[in-house]
Design an enzyme around this catalytic site. Structure first.
Site, PDB file in Angstrom:
ATOM      1  N   ASP A 161      46.056  60.585  22.523  1.00 17.24           N
ATOM      2  CA  ASP A 161      45.038  59.568  22.519  1.00 17.24           C
ATOM      3  C   ASP A 161      43.653  60.607  22.784  1.00 17.24           C
ATOM      4  OD1 ASP A 161      45.328  60.443  25.418  1.00 17.24           O
ATOM      5  OD2 ASP A 161      46.000  58.573  26.016  1.00 17.24           O
ATOM      6  N   ASP A 203      50.300  50.238  35.831  1.00 14.37           N
ATOM      7  CA  ASP A 203      50.480  48.684  35.068  1.00 14.37           C
ATOM      8  C   ASP A 203      51.451  48.915  34.012  1.00 14.37           C
ATOM      9  OD1 ASP A 203      48.988  50.550  33.459  1.00 14.37           O
ATOM     10  OD2 ASP A 203      47.304  49.362  33.268  1.00 14.37           O
ATOM     11  N   HIS A 222      51.403  51.214  31.596  1.00  9.45           N
ATOM     12  CA  HIS A 222      50.728  51.681  30.263  1.00  9.45           C
ATOM     13  C   HIS A 222      51.352  53.058  30.208  1.00  9.45           C
ATOM     14  CE1 HIS A 222      47.670  53.976  32.881  1.00  9.45           C
ATOM     15  NE2 HIS A 222      47.780  54.826  31.751  1.00  9.45           N
TER      16      HIS A 222
END
Length: 234
Positions: free
Chosen positions: A69, A132, A134
């Site tokens: 990313d 969360d 991710h």
């Protein structure tokens, strides 16, 4: 899935480093070894161990490293915060050649999956797990399980914590999507700390949940999970 419980963060880092080195050694006969690596706090000690003990192995020209990313700079899309961090915490310490790192960025992401396919795929990706759920830039409600490498809207208020200058913040970021990651041949997922315990619990429910993106990783045939005792479900 193979699950390994380490006694603490140091032990987790040692075992993760050993996993990477063993993986590389076991694939020495291959013409290439493609490895995608993670930034963030969790892998820092692992990278220290790797750069201190195994620099000669990691410098092998057949190994190519990738980011999965990127947070680009608004005025220079060829650069980004993630690649800079990977250089600082790992790649510069092992002194690899420039050709040994392939930079996924805002200029080449549309062709990223085709490129990966053309070089035989990524052999190993090292991931962290967010509280969360991710992984990479795949946050709940942001990407879908069907996404390949994509551009995602970036919330400027959230991004201000990462960029030094507000004028550098773009309106998007880049991430390999769930389909891109699930096409990788092997996944190493490393998790530490009590604050990640709930995330590990949700992960191990073995239920595909779009609100917990990492749940899809449990469907991968070659997933190794290394967690420290604090992150383990009690």
């Amino acid at each position: 899935m193979k699950k390994i419980i380490a006694k603490d963060y140091e032990d987790m880092s040692q075992q993760a480093a050993k996993f990477m080195i063993d993986f590389i050694k076991n694939n020495y006969s291959s013409s290439k070894i493609n490895i995608a690596i993670t930034a963030g706090k969790t892998p820092i000690r692992m990278y220290e161990i790797l750069s201190e003990k195994y620099k000669d192995i990691l410098q092998n020209n057949k190994i190519k490293y990738f980011n999965f990313d990127e947070l680009p700079y608004k005025n220079d899309l060829s650069k980004g915060l993630v690649s800079e961090e990977l250089n600082n915490i790992f790649l510069n310490k092992i002194n690899i050649n420039l050709e040994s790192f392939y930079h996924l960025n805002a200029l080449n992401y549309k062709n990223h999956d085709k490129y990966i396919e053309s070089i035989g795929g990524i052999d190993l990706v090292v991931l962290g797990l967010g509280e969360d759920g991710h992984f990479c830039g795949n946050l709940p409600g942001v990407t879908t399980f069907d996404d390949w490498t994509v551009s995602v809207n970036l919330n400027k208020k959230d991004a201000i914590n990462f960029y030094k200058n507000e004028e550098d913040i773009p309106n998007f970021y880049i991430t390999m999507g769930p389909r891109s990651i699930m096409s990788v041949k092997n996944i190493l997922l490393i998790v530490n700390g009590k604050h990640k315990q709930k995330a590990v619990e949700n992960l191990l429910k073995l239920e595909l949940d779009r609100n917990f993106p990492a749940s899809i990783l449990m469907l991968h045939p070659n997933l190794t999970l290394i967690i420290d005792d604090d992150a383990d479900i009690k």
